[in-house]
Design a protein around this motif. Structure first.
Motif, PDB file in Angstrom:
ATOM      1  N   ASP A   1       0.706  -7.354   1.942  1.00 57.80           N
ATOM      2  CA  ASP A   1       0.304  -6.142   2.646  1.00 57.80           C
ATOM      3  C   ASP A   1      -0.415  -5.184   1.709  1.00 57.80           C
ATOM      4  O   ASP A   1      -0.129  -5.132   0.529  1.00 57.80           O
ATOM      5  CB  ASP A   1       1.523  -5.445   3.242  1.00 57.80           C
ATOM      6  N   GLU A   2      -1.328  -4.442   2.273  1.00 60.10           N
ATOM      7  CA  GLU A   2      -2.018  -3.425   1.500  1.00 60.10           C
ATOM      8  C   GLU A   2      -1.009  -2.361   1.073  1.00 60.10           C
ATOM      9  O   GLU A   2      -0.224  -1.879   1.883  1.00 60.10           O
ATOM     10  CB  GLU A   2      -3.085  -2.763   2.373  1.00 60.10           C
ATOM     11  N   VAL A   3      -1.030  -2.035  -0.194  1.00 58.32           N
ATOM     12  CA  VAL A   3      -0.157  -0.953  -0.624  1.00 58.32           C
ATOM     13  C   VAL A   3      -0.862   0.356  -0.313  1.00 58.32           C
ATOM     14  O   VAL A   3      -1.998   0.563  -0.693  1.00 58.32           O
ATOM     15  CB  VAL A   3       0.128  -1.057  -2.133  1.00 58.32           C
ATOM     16  N   LYS A   4      -0.181   1.177   0.428  1.00 55.40           N
ATOM     17  CA  LYS A   4      -0.835   2.416   0.869  1.00 55.40           C
ATOM     18  C   LYS A   4      -0.964   3.417  -0.267  1.00 55.40           C
ATOM     19  O   LYS A   4      -0.193   3.420  -1.216  1.00 55.40           O
ATOM     20  CB  LYS A   4      -0.025   3.041   2.005  1.00 55.40           C
ATOM     21  N   GLU A   5      -1.948   4.263  -0.094  1.00 56.13           N
ATOM     22  CA  GLU A   5      -2.199   5.269  -1.118  1.00 56.13           C
ATOM     23  C   GLU A   5      -0.993   6.177  -1.292  1.00 56.13           C
ATOM     24  O   GLU A   5      -0.653   6.589  -2.391  1.00 56.13           O
ATOM     25  CB  GLU A   5      -3.428   6.094  -0.740  1.00 56.13           C
ATOM     26  N   VAL A   6      -0.332   6.439  -0.164  1.00 56.86           N
ATOM     27  CA  VAL A   6       0.857   7.298  -0.199  1.00 56.86           C
ATOM     28  C   VAL A   6       1.889   6.724  -1.164  1.00 56.86           C
ATOM     29  O   VAL A   6       2.512   7.433  -1.944  1.00 56.86           O
ATOM     30  CB  VAL A   6       1.484   7.374   1.211  1.00 56.86           C
ATOM     31  N   LEU A   7       2.017   5.425  -1.079  1.00 58.80           N
ATOM     32  CA  LEU A   7       2.996   4.734  -1.900  1.00 58.80           C
ATOM     33  C   LEU A   7       2.698   4.926  -3.384  1.00 58.80           C
ATOM     34  O   LEU A   7       3.581   5.201  -4.194  1.00 58.80           O
ATOM     35  CB  LEU A   7       2.943   3.251  -1.547  1.00 58.80           C
ATOM     36  N   LEU A   8       1.420   4.788  -3.700  1.00 56.32           N
ATOM     37  CA  LEU A   8       0.999   4.924  -5.087  1.00 56.32           C
ATOM     38  C   LEU A   8       1.218   6.370  -5.564  1.00 56.32           C
ATOM     39  O   LEU A   8       1.623   6.605  -6.694  1.00 56.32           O
ATOM     40  CB  LEU A   8      -0.471   4.521  -5.210  1.00 56.32           C
ATOM     41  N   SER A   9       0.964   7.313  -4.651  1.00 59.73           N
ATOM     42  CA  SER A   9       1.170   8.723  -4.990  1.00 59.73           C
ATOM     43  C   SER A   9       2.634   8.984  -5.278  1.00 59.73           C
ATOM     44  O   SER A   9       2.992   9.701  -6.211  1.00 59.73           O
ATOM     45  CB  SER A   9       0.715   9.624  -3.844  1.00 59.73           C
ATOM     46  N   LYS A  10       3.483   8.412  -4.429  1.00 58.70           N
ATOM     47  CA  LYS A  10       4.932   8.592  -4.621  1.00 58.70           C
ATOM     48  C   LYS A  10       5.364   8.007  -5.962  1.00 58.70           C
ATOM     49  O   LYS A  10       6.154   8.610  -6.690  1.00 58.70           O
ATOM     50  CB  LYS A  10       5.696   7.892  -3.502  1.00 58.70           C
ATOM     51  N   LEU A  11       4.844   6.837  -6.232  1.00 59.68           N
ATOM     52  CA  LEU A  11       5.176   6.186  -7.492  1.00 59.68           C
ATOM     53  C   LEU A  11       4.725   7.059  -8.652  1.00 59.68           C
ATOM     54  O   LEU A  11       5.431   7.226  -9.645  1.00 59.68           O
ATOM     55  CB  LEU A  11       4.514   4.805  -7.557  1.00 59.68           C
ATOM     56  N   GLU A  12       3.533   7.641  -8.475  1.00 59.52           N
ATOM     57  CA  GLU A  12       2.986   8.511  -9.521  1.00 59.52           C
ATOM     58  C   GLU A  12       3.937   9.679  -9.784  1.00 59.52           C
ATOM     59  O   GLU A  12       4.255   9.996 -10.925  1.00 59.52           O
ATOM     60  CB  GLU A  12       1.602   9.011  -9.098  1.00 59.52           C
ATOM     61  N   GLU A  13       4.402  10.288  -8.689  1.00 56.55           N
ATOM     62  CA  GLU A  13       5.343  11.402  -8.807  1.00 56.55           C
ATOM     63  C   GLU A  13       6.598  10.951  -9.548  1.00 56.55           C
ATOM     64  O   GLU A  13       7.098  11.611 -10.447  1.00 56.55           O
ATOM     65  CB  GLU A  13       5.726  11.914  -7.410  1.00 56.55           C
ATOM     66  N   ASN A  14       7.079   9.794  -9.102  1.00 59.75           N
ATOM     67  CA  ASN A  14       8.273   9.208  -9.676  1.00 59.75           C
ATOM     68  C   ASN A  14       8.154   9.011 -11.178  1.00 59.75           C
ATOM     69  O   ASN A  14       9.034   9.369 -11.963  1.00 59.75           O
ATOM     70  CB  ASN A  14       8.475   7.833  -9.023  1.00 59.75           C
ATOM     71  N   VAL A  15       7.024   8.429 -11.560  1.00 61.92           N
ATOM     72  CA  VAL A  15       6.815   8.118 -12.962  1.00 61.92           C
ATOM     73  C   VAL A  15       6.662   9.395 -13.778  1.00 61.92           C
ATOM     74  O   VAL A  15       7.168   9.513 -14.889  1.00 61.92           O
ATOM     75  CB  VAL A  15       5.587   7.195 -13.142  1.00 61.92           C
ATOM     76  N   LYS A  16       5.973  10.359 -13.183  1.00 58.61           N
ATOM     77  CA  LYS A  16       5.733  11.622 -13.887  1.00 58.61           C
ATOM     78  C   LYS A  16       7.037  12.280 -14.311  1.00 58.61           C
ATOM     79  O   LYS A  16       7.114  12.897 -15.361  1.00 58.61           O
ATOM     80  CB  LYS A  16       4.945  12.584 -12.986  1.00 58.61           C
ATOM     81  N   GLN A  17       8.047  12.158 -13.447  1.00 55.22           N
ATOM     82  CA  GLN A  17       9.356  12.730 -13.752  1.00 55.22           C
ATOM     83  C   GLN A  17       9.901  12.178 -15.064  1.00 55.22           C
ATOM     84  O   GLN A  17      10.667  12.830 -15.754  1.00 55.22           O
ATOM     85  CB  GLN A  17      10.360  12.401 -12.638  1.00 55.22           C
TER      86      GLN A  17
END
Lengths: 123, 517
Positions: B420-436
């Protein structure tokens, strides 16, 4: 006394001398090859701690020498610093693809070269 | 020059009449044929400028003959002679390639007029064609010479580099004191030699650069770039030079500005050249302003296709008579005191070439004593999301780490795709997650939607990197990215300088390699 061995590969005698001198002053043992084939033989026989490799060489070019060493489990640990007059981006890409650790274009800063050599040898 | 005319008619009287009439006029060499077959035979043996043929003839008629001539001797003109009742055939003949037609009974004046006109036209055409051929030939020669020139520059540059390297090494060895102590004068002159070796190297680099631009061999790596970031980066790298002369560099780029589409390295080169020049030609205590704005082409007030960037200084200015020539190779304003300190004389030619390679334009406005403004345009990105200039920041951070003897770890985090296509939202969430989990907020450098990769740089050594990595992985497990609760599989690859690698290429290569494993 530092007993690390460095192999310089370049077909320009004068250039070799100007690089050999400061390296020997630092206490390194310096080996020299003036062509690619001899470089490969010496590298396999002497197992140097680091190689300074020119690209445009008689008999076997530097890319091939680098690839043959870097794709060989016995020698791939030897850091290879390419020292070359080839400045094009595509030459550099090719150099890095053959597994060279550094791609340095001529003319270079002697201080930088010595620093890099030291860093790789102390790793 | 005599025109060779072939008259084709099955009626002997008409052949004789035309022969006499044309010969008497002068300027014509007339040959006769009584059939289409004979005409073709004669045409085969020698060339004719014009064939004057009857329509109705036994066996091969005029139409067939014209068709045949158009096929085998396209350079030969044909005129059809036809009776009043057969105008349609005349028109058909012209469609097939005849230049004109004349009606029988023949009006001598009219016929001669038409003949002359057709021949004149042809002469004009031949002259034009000769001219075009000659131009083409000259063009080919010029292209050949031009490519020889590029080749020469490239070879010369390579051939000069090696001896230059040996000289430089020798001079630097002596300067370093490794060959024995040197006195003050020796140091002064060796430094002079070193300075000029570097100057020569710059000229070589610029020449090679320019020759690649001019021959179209330069390869641009286009990507979407945020103008503000790149300008800030270029400005900050030049501020140390500006500080020496107490010159202020200001950046004024309004937001939001559309991302531009270009080669990052080359755009930095453009900015560095222009701002570098501004520093050079601005007196102490001056000011340089780098600004950007969209060029609105459409009337709806939307962004146009281009963004304009200006570099304005409070420098000495350029005399009006030099303005048009400053982009030419080796042009420098004469009498300028700066000649001795200035560069290769190729900087602006290269700058212009690089801008044009981006489909942009550059222009300059200047007033002596007040300052100069260079304005250039770059294309606006058509893509949706920017890809923030990863290489550039990696370069900068790596350089800083080297300078400060600080460790640097590169994290690559990839979302494993399961069809499945990974949605941009997902990547954004991951980005937030990683930033923490990272030390600094600005550490996320790259999100590549296509490869679903996040890249982050952190001032951490091997041990610190382990801790961060653990935090990232735990964070993902604790806070599932998908609403359903199913956690997304991620892979993390890291590489640490200087414990694991010593060059930035290796940093990236190792981290990427470890992503796979």
């Amino acid at each position: 006394m530092n007993s690390k061995k460095i192999l310089i590969v370049d077909d320009e005698v004068d250039l070799v001398e100007t690089v050999r001198f400061p390296l020997e002053m630092e206490g390194y043992r310096v080996l020299v090859s003036y062509n690619g084939e001899d470089a490969l033989n010496q590298a396999r026989k002497e197992n140097p701690d680091l190689i300074l490799l020119d690209l445009m060489l008689p008999k076997l070019d530097g890319y091939k020498v680098c690839r043959l060493l870097k794709f060989d489990d016995r020698y791939k640990h030897i850091p290879i610093l390419m020292l070359t007059a080839k400045t094009q981006e595509k030459d550099k890409t090719l150099g890095m693809e053959t597994g060279a650790n550094e791609y340095i274009t001529k003319p270079f800063e002697m201080d930088d070269l010595l620093k890099k050599v030291k860093a790789y040898l102390n790793k | 020059m005599e025109n060779r005319v072939l008259v084709v008619d099955d009626e002997k009287e008409i052949r004789a009449f035309l022969n006499k009439a044309l010969s008497r006029l002068g300027g014509f060499h007339v040959e006769l044929a009584e059939s289409g077959e004979e005409a073709l035979h004669k045409l085969e043996k020698e060339p004719f400028d014009l064939v004057l043929t009857d329509l109705k003839m036994p066996k091969m008629d005029g139409i067939q003959l014209i068709t045949e001539i158009a096929k085998s001797k396209p350079e030969t003109l044909t005129i059809m002679m036809t009776g009043h009742g057969t105008i349609d055939s005349a028109l058909e003949a012209m469609k097939l390639g005849a230049s004109d037609y004349i009606t029988k009974p023949l009006n001598l004046d009219e016929m001669i007029l038409r003949l002359r006109k057709v021949l004149e036209e042809r002469q004009r055409f031949v002259r034009l064609k000769d001219f075009a051929d000659q131009l083409e030939k000259t063009n080919q020669e010029l292209r050949k010479i031009d490519s020889m020139k590029s080749e020469f520059v490239s070879v010369a540059s390579h051939e000069l580099r090696t001896p230059l390297a040996a000289i430089k090494n020798a001079v630097q060895l002596m300067l370093s004191g490794k060959t024995g102590e040197i006195n003050e004068n020796q140091e002064r002159f060796l430094s002079m030699a070193e300075r000029n070796i570097n100057r020569l190297t710059n000229i070589l680099n610029d020449l090679l650069n320019l020759s690649r631009i001019e021959s179209g061999k330069i390869q641009l790596r286009f990507e979407n770039i945020e103008l503000k970031d790149i300008v800030e980066l270029a400005a900050s790298s030049l501020r140390p030079h500006a500080d020496v002369k107490a010159i202020q560099i200001e950046v004024e780029i309004p937001e939001p500005l559309p991302a531009i589409y270009g080669d990052q390295e080359k755009i930095v080169q453009i900015l560095t050249n222009l701002v570098g020049n501004a520093i050079k030609f601005t007196p102490d205590g001056g000011k340089i302003l780098i600004s950007g704005k969209p060029l609105s082409y459409d009337k709806k007030g939307g962004y146009g296709n281009m963004v304009a960037i200006s570099v304005k200084d409070t420098g000495i200015g350029i005399p009006a008579e030099h303005l048009s020539a400053i982009f030419e190779k080796f042009h420098q304003v004469e009498g300028s005191l700066h000649r001795s300190v200035s560069g290769t004389g190729l900087g602006l030619a290269i700058t212009k070439g690089l801008i044009e390679a981006h489909q942009g334009k550059i222009l300059v406005e200047s007033e002596v004593g007040k300052g100069s403004t260079f304005t250039f345009t770059l294309p606006v990105s058509q893509g949706e999301r920017r890809d923030p200039h990863f290489r550039f920041i990696l370069d900068k951070e790596f350089h800083q780490a080297q300078e400060n003897n600080a460790p640097l770890t590169l994290f690559l985090i990839q979302v494993v795709d399961e069809g499945d296509e990974v949605k941009e939202v997902l990547l954004s969430k991951l980005e937030e997650n990683v930033k923490q989990c990272l030390c600094r907020k600005a550490d996320i450098l790259l999100r590549r939607e296509k490869e679903k990769i996040l890249a982050a740089l952190c001032e951490a050594n091997l041990e610190g990197a382990q801790v961060i990595r653990q935090r990232i992985e735990e964070g993902i497990q604790k806070h599932p990215l998908e609403p359903g609760g199913a956690s997304v599989l991620i892979k993390v690859g890291t590489a640490t300088y200087p414990e694991e690698v010593l060059s930035k290429e290796e940093l990236f290569r190792l981290a990427k390699e470890r992503l796979g494993g």
